[in-house]
Scaffold this motif. Structure first.
Motif, short mmCIF file in Angstrom:
data_model
loop_
_atom_site.label_atom_id
_atom_site.label_comp_id
_atom_site.label_asym_id
_atom_site.label_seq_id
_atom_site.Cartn_x
_atom_site.Cartn_y
_atom_site.Cartn_z
N GLY A 203 0.83 -1.20 0.00
CA GLY A 203 0.00 0.00 0.00
C GLY A 203 0.86 1.25 0.00
O GLY A 203 1.79 1.37 0.81
N ILE A 204 0.58 2.16 -0.92
CA ILE A 204 1.33 3.41 -0.99
C ILE A 204 0.35 4.59 -1.01
O ILE A 204 -0.79 4.45 -1.44
N PRO A 205 0.79 5.75 -0.54
CA PRO A 205 -0.08 6.93 -0.57
C PRO A 205 -0.50 7.26 -2.00
O PRO A 205 0.29 7.15 -2.93
N SER A 206 -1.74 7.66 -2.15
CA SER A 206 -2.33 7.77 -3.47
C SER A 206 -2.00 9.05 -4.21
O SER A 206 -2.27 9.16 -5.41
N LYS A 207 -1.44 10.06 -3.52
CA LYS A 207 -1.20 11.32 -4.22
C LYS A 207 -0.22 12.18 -3.43
O LYS A 207 0.15 11.85 -2.29
N GLY A 208 0.21 13.26 -4.06
CA GLY A 208 0.98 14.28 -3.36
C GLY A 208 2.43 13.89 -3.12
O GLY A 208 2.97 12.95 -3.71
N ARG A 209 3.06 14.64 -2.23
CA ARG A 209 4.49 14.47 -1.97
C ARG A 209 4.81 13.13 -1.34
O ARG A 209 5.88 12.57 -1.59
N LEU A 210 3.91 12.59 -0.53
CA LEU A 210 4.17 11.28 0.05
C LEU A 210 4.30 10.21 -1.03
O LEU A 210 5.16 9.35 -0.96
N MET A 211 3.42 10.28 -2.03
CA MET A 211 3.51 9.33 -3.13
C MET A 211 4.82 9.53 -3.89
O MET A 211 5.56 8.58 -4.17
N LYS B 283 7.65 10.95 -2.95
CA LYS B 283 8.82 10.59 -2.15
C LYS B 283 8.93 9.07 -1.99
O LYS B 283 10.04 8.52 -1.93
N THR B 284 7.80 8.38 -1.91
CA THR B 284 7.82 6.91 -1.84
C THR B 284 8.41 6.34 -3.12
O THR B 284 9.26 5.44 -3.08
N PHE B 285 7.96 6.85 -4.26
CA PHE B 285 8.51 6.41 -5.55
C PHE B 285 10.02 6.66 -5.59
O PHE B 285 10.80 5.81 -6.03
N ASP B 286 10.43 7.86 -5.15
CA ASP B 286 11.85 8.21 -5.17
C ASP B 286 12.67 7.27 -4.28
O ASP B 286 13.77 6.84 -4.65
N TRP B 287 12.13 6.97 -3.08
CA TRP B 287 12.86 6.14 -2.12
C TRP B 287 13.09 4.74 -2.69
O TRP B 287 14.22 4.22 -2.65
N PHE B 288 12.04 4.15 -3.22
CA PHE B 288 12.19 2.81 -3.79
C PHE B 288 13.03 2.85 -5.07
O PHE B 288 13.84 1.96 -5.32
N GLY B 289 12.83 3.89 -5.89
CA GLY B 289 13.59 4.00 -7.12
C GLY B 289 15.08 4.09 -6.88
O GLY B 289 15.89 3.51 -7.63
N ALA B 290 15.47 4.79 -5.81
CA ALA B 290 16.88 4.91 -5.49
C ALA B 290 17.48 3.59 -5.05
O ALA B 290 18.71 3.44 -5.01
N ARG B 291 16.63 2.62 -4.76
CA ARG B 291 17.09 1.30 -4.30
C ARG B 291 16.79 0.21 -5.33
O ARG B 291 16.76 -0.98 -5.00
N ALA C 30 11.34 0.08 8.19
CA ALA C 30 12.32 1.13 7.92
C ALA C 30 11.65 2.50 8.04
O ALA C 30 10.52 2.69 7.56
N ARG C 31 12.35 3.41 8.68
CA ARG C 31 11.96 4.82 8.64
C ARG C 31 12.58 5.43 7.40
O ARG C 31 13.77 5.30 7.17
N LEU C 32 11.76 6.10 6.60
CA LEU C 32 12.15 6.43 5.24
C LEU C 32 12.79 7.80 5.09
O LEU C 32 13.29 8.13 4.00
N GLY C 33 12.76 8.63 6.12
CA GLY C 33 13.48 9.89 6.07
C GLY C 33 12.77 11.01 5.35
O GLY C 33 13.40 12.02 5.00
#
Length: 232
Positions: A6-14, A16-24, A90-93
């Motif tokens: 489950g991921i946030p559906s919109k906005g900066r949380l979404m 940033k979630t994409f960015d965090w996983f993408g960087a990994r 994990a705390r995602l920062g």
């Protein structure tokens, strides 16, 4: 078995979630109409589930999703005994915000929880009813104030524009999330010196109630290895 994340559906949380996983090494992107999500980059059997951030704790607690990214504040407020229902992986920062108690600027003699307790007792004696604190974080605020010995207050529900409730005379104080404090200042409110209830940020959680049978655990291990979190 497919792992549901489950991921946030919109906005900066979404974002940033994409960015965090993408960087990994786990690329996530919108597809189709923008209401459908796909995950790729070599992680087999990972399905993204689009949810409002506030819905993710419920879905984790019910075991309808295996993993979820959302704020510590909503998980700890909406899930009783939250650590028995989910595991923090994990705390995602990102998504940093503090849940605080704030009072009107003109309450010059109220700067601590002890002061608030005294003010609440005086308010009830003067007005015949309890001092009202507007919030949407009922569990966290109630437990915090109980532990700090504050009495003679009543929580009133506010699901939006909480900072405006004092100006609108529907509450005397507020307990709300703030990141910069700008909205508090604009509404002539200030946090108590010792009124930080929780320092929140986005977290990757694992549901303890989800179905982890079959190859679900192996898929989880593969994902966590990919993003550098070990076995989980």
């Amino acid at each position: 078995m497919t792992l549901k994340l489950g991921i946030p559906s919109k906005g900066r949380l979404m974002e940033k979630t994409f960015d965090w996983f993408g960087a990994r090494g786990v690329e996530m992107r919108t597809a189709g109409s923008g209401r459908e999500y796909v995950a790729k980059a070599g992680v087999e059997g990972l399905e993204l589930v689009l949810l409002a951030a506030g819905e993710i704790p419920r879905e984790l607690g019910a075991g309808r999703i295996h993993l979820g990214v959302t704020g510590m504040d909503v998980v700890q407020d909406r899930l009783a005994h939250w650590d028995m229902q989910v595991k923090e992986l994990a705390r995602l920062g990102f998504g940093h915000a503090d849940l605080i108690i704030a009072v009107p600027d003109f309450w010059a003699d109220v700067s601590t929880l002890h002061d608030l307790d005294a003010a609440a007792a005086a308010f009830r004696a003067a007005h015949g009813h309890r001092l009202r604190i507007a919030t949407k974080y009922h569990r966290l605020v109630r437990e915090f104030l109980r532990d700090q010995g504050v009495a003679d207050y009543a929580l009133v529900d506010s699901q939006g524009a909480t900072e405006g409730t004092v100006r609108n005379l529907t509450a005397e104080a507020v307990a709300d999330i703030t990141s910069t404090g700008e909205t508090l200042r604009a509404n002539h409110l200030r946090p108590l010196d010792d009124g930080v209830i929780l320092k929140s940020q986005a977290v990757l959680y694992k549901s303890r109630a989800a179905d982890w049978s079959g190859d679900a655990r192996d898929r989880l291990s593969a994902l966590l290895d990919r993003i550098g979190l070990g076995s989980g």
